[in-house]
Design an enzyme around this catalytic site. Sequence first.
Site, PDB file in Angstrom:
ATOM      1  N   ASP A   6      35.114 106.302 -95.681  1.00 12.44           N
ATOM      2  CA  ASP A   6      35.180 104.885 -96.023  1.00 12.44           C
ATOM      3  C   ASP A   6      36.640 104.449 -96.141  1.00 12.44           C
ATOM      4  O   ASP A   6      37.515 105.254 -96.451  1.00 12.44           O
ATOM      5  CB  ASP A   6      34.439 104.661 -97.352  1.00 12.44           C
ATOM      6  CG  ASP A   6      34.209 103.194 -97.649  1.00 12.44           C
ATOM      7  OD1 ASP A   6      34.291 102.367 -96.717  1.00 12.44           O
ATOM      8  OD2 ASP A   6      33.948 102.860 -98.820  1.00 12.44           O
ATOM      9  N   GLU A   7      36.908 103.153 -95.904  1.00 11.70           N
ATOM     10  CA  GLU A   7      38.259 102.566 -96.038  1.00 11.70           C
ATOM     11  C   GLU A   7      39.283 103.383 -95.248  1.00 11.70           C
ATOM     12  O   GLU A   7      40.365 103.726 -95.748  1.00 11.70           O
ATOM     13  CB  GLU A   7      38.663 102.482 -97.521  1.00 11.70           C
ATOM     14  CG  GLU A   7      37.723 101.663 -98.387  1.00 11.70           C
ATOM     15  CD  GLU A   7      37.827 100.162 -98.150  1.00 11.70           C
ATOM     16  OE1 GLU A   7      38.548  99.752 -97.224  1.00 11.70           O
ATOM     17  OE2 GLU A   7      37.163  99.414 -98.893  1.00 11.70           O
ATOM     18  N   GLN A  47      42.833  94.822 -93.242  1.00 12.46           N
ATOM     19  CA  GLN A  47      42.936  94.992 -94.690  1.00 12.46           C
ATOM     20  C   GLN A  47      43.805  96.204 -95.049  1.00 12.46           C
ATOM     21  O   GLN A  47      43.667  96.756 -96.149  1.00 12.46           O
ATOM     22  CB  GLN A  47      41.544  95.132 -95.311  1.00 12.46           C
ATOM     23  CG  GLN A  47      40.685  93.891 -95.146  1.00 12.46           C
ATOM     24  CD  GLN A  47      39.375  93.971 -95.906  1.00 12.46           C
ATOM     25  OE1 GLN A  47      39.343  93.912 -97.139  1.00 12.46           O
ATOM     26  NE2 GLN A  47      38.278  94.119 -95.181  1.00 12.46           N
ATOM     27  N   ARG A  90      38.544  87.517-101.005  1.00 11.26           N
ATOM     28  CA  ARG A  90      37.893  87.877-102.277  1.00 11.26           C
ATOM     29  C   ARG A  90      37.008  86.734-102.772  1.00 11.26           C
ATOM     30  O   ARG A  90      36.161  86.937-103.639  1.00 11.26           O
ATOM     31  CB  ARG A  90      38.938  88.180-103.373  1.00 11.26           C
ATOM     32  CG  ARG A  90      39.895  89.345-103.147  1.00 11.26           C
ATOM     33  CD  ARG A  90      39.209  90.597-102.699  1.00 11.26           C
ATOM     34  NE  ARG A  90      39.211  90.683-101.240  1.00 11.26           N
ATOM     35  CZ  ARG A  90      38.438  91.491-100.532  1.00 11.26           C
ATOM     36  NH1 ARG A  90      37.570  92.275-101.132  1.00 11.26           N
ATOM     37  NH2 ARG A  90      38.502  91.524 -99.215  1.00 11.26           N
ATOM     38  N   LYS A 149      29.700  96.850 -95.013  1.00  8.74           N
ATOM     39  CA  LYS A 149      30.035  98.215 -94.588  1.00  8.74           C
ATOM     40  C   LYS A 149      29.342  99.274 -95.438  1.00  8.74           C
ATOM     41  O   LYS A 149      28.937 100.316 -94.918  1.00  8.74           O
ATOM     42  CB  LYS A 149      31.550  98.435 -94.608  1.00  8.74           C
ATOM     43  CG  LYS A 149      32.194  98.453 -95.983  1.00  8.74           C
ATOM     44  CD  LYS A 149      33.674  98.703 -95.884  1.00  8.74           C
ATOM     45  CE  LYS A 149      34.331  98.707 -97.258  1.00  8.74           C
ATOM     46  NZ  LYS A 149      33.867  99.804 -98.113  1.00  8.74           N
ATOM     47  N   THR A 150      29.188  99.034 -96.740  1.00  5.77           N
ATOM     48  CA  THR A 150      28.515 100.021 -97.584  1.00  5.77           C
ATOM     49  C   THR A 150      27.056 100.174 -97.172  1.00  5.77           C
ATOM     50  O   THR A 150      26.514 101.284 -97.166  1.00  5.77           O
ATOM     51  CB  THR A 150      28.613  99.627 -99.073  1.00  5.77           C
ATOM     52  OG1 THR A 150      29.986  99.437 -99.419  1.00  5.77           O
ATOM     53  CG2 THR A 150      28.019 100.710 -99.956  1.00  5.77           C
TER      54      THR A 150
END
Length: 694
Positions: free
Chosen positions: A216-217, A247, A611, A30-31
């Site tokens: 973002d997020e 998430q 993770r 995503k970044t």
Amino acid sequence: MSSLLNPSQLAAVEHDQGPLLVLAGAGSGKTRVVTHRIFRLLERGVPAWSIVAMTFTNKAATEMRERVAQLTGPKVANELRIMTFHSFGLNLLTRETHALGFRNGTFSIFDQADCVSTLREILRGIDAGRRFDVAAIQGRISVAKNSFQTPETWIPREGDEYDEIAHSVYPRYVASLRSFQAFDFDDLVTEAVRLLKEREDVRRIWQLRIRYLLVDEYQDTNASQLELVRVLCGTHNNVMVVGDDDQAIYGWRGADIRNILDFPEHFPGSKIVKLEENYRSTGAVLDVANAVLAKSQARRHGKQLRATREQGQKVELWVCSDSDMEALAVADEVEKILATDSRLRAGDIAVLYRSNGQAQPIEVALKERGIHAKVLGGQRFYERKEVKDLLAYLKVAVQPDDEQSLRRVLNYPSRGIGEVALERISLVATARDLSLYDAVERAQSIDALPSTAIEGCEAFCQIIKEVRQRLLAGTPSHEVATELAERIGLRADLLAASQGEVFARRWRNVETFFAILKRRDEKMGHQDFAALAEYFRFLLLRTEDDEEAAGSHVTLCTIHGAKGLEFPVVFLPGLEEGLLPHNRTLDARATDVTDQDIEEERRLFYVAVTRARERLILMRAKTRLLRGKPTARTPSRFVCEIAEELLDQREITVRAPPSPTQLATGAASLLAALGTERPTGRQAPLGRMARMGR
């Protein structure tokens, strides 16, 4: 550029006008999408100053800016506004101070510790100081604020004593903030929204400034952050949000998953792009992650992670006889990994858990083997007393009206200005319509003020004037801070208050602060007094510690705190009913527990699983000490829902024999206890013990 992106990523980057929702699964890049989207806008001729990207942490903002700089060069990247929601709110309020109605158009910011201190004082005033958890009260007020519920409109839940006490404290808390001309962190967003909504002239200026907004997020946004986004892009609707409803794990602190679920309703005509290719984890890890979500009963945007890496080894499930064995098993395996796998170092390993209380036995077990572990989520760097005191001095020097900072250091170190004297000075300031600092400067004219307090005020003002003059003259801030620490005897004071390692750690914090200022000075190249004042305020918005990298330490962290991190090896202990899902979500007596709480726990487990890059070890104990008694434990429902063929299960009932390192460590401890000189080599104790045996 297109060769660096998969088709879904490219579709998001090339999107033209209007609202866009990018559903970015864990590890889906995503970044990369956000940074390439910014680069594409710049290529199309969109001015850098008209692009704003909002994140939730300074770490994420810094990473995003650095990655944009790799595409555009640092000059263009520095013109972009990439910042946290709270930094954006502070920036807006700072520019629009004329509209706030504060004296001299200035305001202070209360950090977490300031807010807790204020609430504690209020509770003492109503004789409720020891009955309630201040953090829980603050949390309720925060949720109310971010839902735009004022002390007058907020209705507490009947029968909830924390809601009731928070409702009683809320108006006093707001009044206290205003008396200090201060905002807390929540205000930085809610007051910015209020200003934009109430002042058409202000709203029009900011809507013209921002032509493209990226968030973002997005699944972590609350009501106030949603409203900020809506009002900023109200005329052009050029908003791109990136997030993952799977998430969404921060509902307990006010985040609203409906913001991302209802994005198409909030922004009609929106396009949706799904990023489902995972570049982080092996296929085996993703099989488990997908299995966790397959049983979800919650409303969600459907998507399925697809591995781009090899299948890898199966996810392991370790069933331990008890909680002690669980901790020992983690430590034994970490020691084995570090001894046998040359690719991995301690920083590549993480132990993630649901509750902070799970960390201590694991940390002890690791230390017994000489393995360094770092527990994340401790006290924030800028809230440590020694750093906060030094920063308060500097803030008063650049902004004398910062009353909270002034009160903090006026009598530190002690200079004879006690509580009674300070109260007297405050009353005079109010009566004469002066700032508190102005009243301190006029201490000699205040009746009934002891001579010691007058002398203390004069000494304090002299220090502040000298610091201010040095900064105005262009002296680098790190030099001024170093001189200030010496002037107030900070090192001696810390040494008097703490000894040994505690003192060393606290003084390292001070030196780290000097280093942070030095890096800022070198980056700026010159001393800009106005920019420095703003910088000191922005420091309070930092959420990450400026400490050593964790590369040489095994990371111990809550799952909440690990979001955004990734590790080659991840241990997940405590996968039992009552721990994950947490007891609070299983309490049938609780009136505020819903099915959504269980589903958030499921998403938390999913975040933990994703993770891991290569190896994932799930763990549970058959018994665990509860209130001092061994208690049988039930495996977490989330583990039970995973198909057996996806897991490599093993029982751990007997502790493995001690390794050479453990024997060496034990021998060294024995020698130390006997008063024998401790050898420097790790294997030396065994040799020396052998000679002693002969």
